[in-house]
Structures are given as C-alpha cells and as structure tokens.
Design a protein around this motif. Sequence first.
Motif, PDB file in Angstrom:
ATOM      1  N   LYS A 184     -12.748   9.116   2.817  1.00 17.07           N
ATOM      2  CA  LYS A 184     -12.071   9.646   1.633  1.00 17.07           C
ATOM      3  C   LYS A 184     -11.678  11.110   1.841  1.00 17.07           C
ATOM      4  O   LYS A 184     -10.608  11.538   1.395  1.00 17.07           O
ATOM      5  N   ARG A 185     -12.534  11.887   2.516  1.00 14.68           N
ATOM      6  CA  ARG A 185     -12.189  13.280   2.776  1.00 14.68           C
ATOM      7  C   ARG A 185     -10.993  13.380   3.720  1.00 14.68           C
ATOM      8  O   ARG A 185     -10.061  14.176   3.506  1.00 14.68           O
ATOM      9  N   LEU A 186     -10.988  12.537   4.767  1.00 12.96           N
ATOM     10  CA  LEU A 186      -9.861  12.528   5.690  1.00 12.96           C
ATOM     11  C   LEU A 186      -8.585  12.095   4.987  1.00 12.96           C
ATOM     12  O   LEU A 186      -7.491  12.594   5.281  1.00 12.96           O
ATOM     13  N   GLN A 187      -8.721  11.178   4.045  1.00 11.12           N
ATOM     14  CA  GLN A 187      -7.552  10.741   3.274  1.00 11.12           C
ATOM     15  C   GLN A 187      -6.999  11.892   2.432  1.00 11.12           C
ATOM     16  O   GLN A 187      -5.791  12.100   2.363  1.00 11.12           O
ATOM     17  N   VAL A 218       0.867  -1.177   0.000  1.00 13.40           N
ATOM     18  CA  VAL A 218       0.000   0.000   0.000  1.00 13.40           C
ATOM     19  C   VAL A 218       0.904   1.227   0.000  1.00 13.40           C
ATOM     20  O   VAL A 218       1.881   1.283   0.745  1.00 13.40           O
ATOM     21  N   HIS A 219       0.566   2.211  -0.847  1.00 15.30           N
ATOM     22  CA  HIS A 219       1.337   3.443  -0.926  1.00 15.30           C
ATOM     23  C   HIS A 219       0.608   4.579  -0.214  1.00 15.30           C
ATOM     24  O   HIS A 219      -0.606   4.515   0.008  1.00 15.30           O
ATOM     25  N   ALA A 220       1.342   5.610   0.140  1.00 15.64           N
ATOM     26  CA  ALA A 220       0.757   6.766   0.815  1.00 15.64           C
ATOM     27  C   ALA A 220      -0.376   7.354  -0.023  1.00 15.64           C
ATOM     28  O   ALA A 220      -0.246   7.502  -1.246  1.00 15.64           O
ATOM     29  N   GLY A 221      -1.479   7.659   0.629  1.00 18.00           N
ATOM     30  CA  GLY A 221      -2.613   8.261  -0.054  1.00 18.00           C
ATOM     31  C   GLY A 221      -3.448   7.318  -0.891  1.00 18.00           C
ATOM     32  O   GLY A 221      -4.383   7.741  -1.563  1.00 18.00           O
ATOM     33  N   ILE A 246     -20.108   7.465   5.904  1.00 21.09           N
ATOM     34  CA  ILE A 246     -18.854   7.017   6.511  1.00 21.09           C
ATOM     35  C   ILE A 246     -17.747   6.928   5.462  1.00 21.09           C
ATOM     36  O   ILE A 246     -16.607   7.363   5.696  1.00 21.09           O
ATOM     37  N   MET A 247     -18.070   6.393   4.282  1.00 18.47           N
ATOM     38  CA  MET A 247     -17.043   6.255   3.256  1.00 18.47           C
ATOM     39  C   MET A 247     -16.626   7.616   2.702  1.00 18.47           C
ATOM     40  O   MET A 247     -15.448   7.838   2.410  1.00 18.47           O
TER      41      MET A 247
END
Length: 328
Positions: free
Chosen positions: A198-201, A31-34, A193-194
């Motif tokens: 995604k916004r927090l990501q 898994v990569h950042a972001g 929730i999803m």
Amino acid sequence: MTTPILAVENLQISVRKKPGLLILRGVSFTVHAGETLAIVGESGCGKSMTSLAIMGLLPDAVERTAGSVRFKGRELPITDNRAMRKVRAVEIGMVFQEPMAALDPLYPVGKQVLEVIEEHEQLPREMAWKRVIDLLTKVDLPNPEALAWSYPHKLSGGQLQRVVIAMALACNPDVLIADEPTTALDVTVQAQIMRLLKRLQRDTGVAIVLITHNLGLVAHTADRVMVMYAGNKAEEAPTRDLFLSPRHPYSRGLLDATPNPERAAAGGGVLREIPGTVPSIADPMPGCRFAPRCPNASDLCRARVPEPTFEGAHGYACFHPVARETLT
C-alpha cells in the motif's frame, strides 16, 4: 469515469484442443490507476489462471479461446511470448505465489533483481546496481548492500517476498499483480507485506490486482472485490458494500466461513462451511455451477446460467440473491 489502465474483457480459457473444457468462462473486469482490486474465491476457481493469462504465461496445456486483455486502451498480445517479454516487468509486474520457486537458488538475490533491470533498460552496470540497492531499501530489507549478495536459502520467507516485490517493481510498472503474496507467512509478516504494498502504491500510483484467500487482508487493503467461482465471476462490488451486503450466496458463504471477532462477541462464533466442492471443468452441468452447493437454488438455477445484475457499482450473477442489507 477515466479509462481503466487494465481491462479484461470476456476472457475464456480452455484445455487446448478441447474447447468444451472451460477453465475461465467469460471473465471481465477493470482496474484503474492507483486502485486495488482483490480477486477472491476457493482454490480451483480460476484466480491464478486469470493472472497468468494477463501476463501471457498460460501453461502449454491450455489456450485462450475468446476475449482480450487491454492495457491503456491497447490489446495485449498475450499469445505472443516474444511480444509479451516487452510488457512483463516494464508495464505489468507480477509477484508469484511462492517466492522461493520464483528465485534461482544459484544466484545472489541482488543479481536476480539486476537481471530484470538489465533485460529491459540500457543502464551502465554501476547505475543499475545502485537501483538494485535502492529497490531493496524501498522494500524495507535490512542492510541491503550486504543482503544483495545473499542466496535465497539464507533469507526468511518475509525477506524473500520483499525481494520478489522489488523484482516486480524494478522497472516501475503501472500494474502489479500480486498472486497470494502472503501465503505461508505468519500474521505479523503478512501485515508488514500488505502495508509495504500500500505504501508503494501511494508513492508510485501503481494499480494492484491482489489475488488471495485471506478476506481479512482484502477488507483492509482493497478498493473493490471480485468473487470468482468455477471460472465465473460471481460478484463484484466496492469492498465495503460486498462485506456488509453480499448479494451472491457464494460470497455470503465465504464471509460466513471467515473468522469474525464481532460475530464471535455477539455469540455467533461458529464458522459455517460451504457444503460440497468446486465442480470439475469436465462437469457438463447446464445451469449455475454453484447450484449444487447453494441453499437458494431452484430448477431455474439448474437449467440456466444467470446473467449479471447491476445495482450501481455492485454486480452479481444470481437468480435468487441474498437479501440486501442496509449499509451503516
């Protein structure tokens, strides 16, 4: 290609003192950042066990017998609980399946978020409490100053899930593992929730490992998908590639068993189930573990375990893959 932030390499988990009873059979992924990697498959395929292994939270009855978990290039001491306490929440956060089970019913939810911060960071109590309120605000909880003093039983399922997400993000981890984060929530709350994740990501750059049965959520949120079956990685591909042109018969079966409005509109609305069940870890079958349920299985499948085949970023372990469709 940049170095992955999280790399699981040939991870093998077995029943303690019974190495022949394998739960995970050499699972590898990065898994990569972001990035968001979704892990999908039926119950009993090893998805949650994979997440628990990464966090160093394996049940006493099982043990790692091979493989490693690397974070930012260094191997994590997943068998050393004391060392992993410095990793959990700080570098890798986790949202567990059942938010009510993850929260202590005897303490207000704000105090439980505060505990995570105080465990890992030396902050004055006033500053730490301010961060609690900021976190509850960030996860879209109403009136966070008052809600922080509410006990878990006073909150709805969606609110509990948001509190657990706030706890997982309290120390700004680089990786967030979300194990069935929308289980038992209605469709509207699932979408909320999803969107929140995604916004927090986008705001933080956190990498997300999303474990779910819901392929609809996967289609709209994941960058890549890993399909697991009976402790093995059956297929891994970019999300669009896997949904439009799955190569493993098991992946094809999962998609065929998922409601699809476009297919229904075209007159193909009947869902097709995968016959049979996931085999027991005690079943000694020598070949592909999907062979008893697979419409393409041959004597070769029942005799040998297939090695991974790669077509660019799309990999699958199958002797008789589904014909590749043209992506449009």
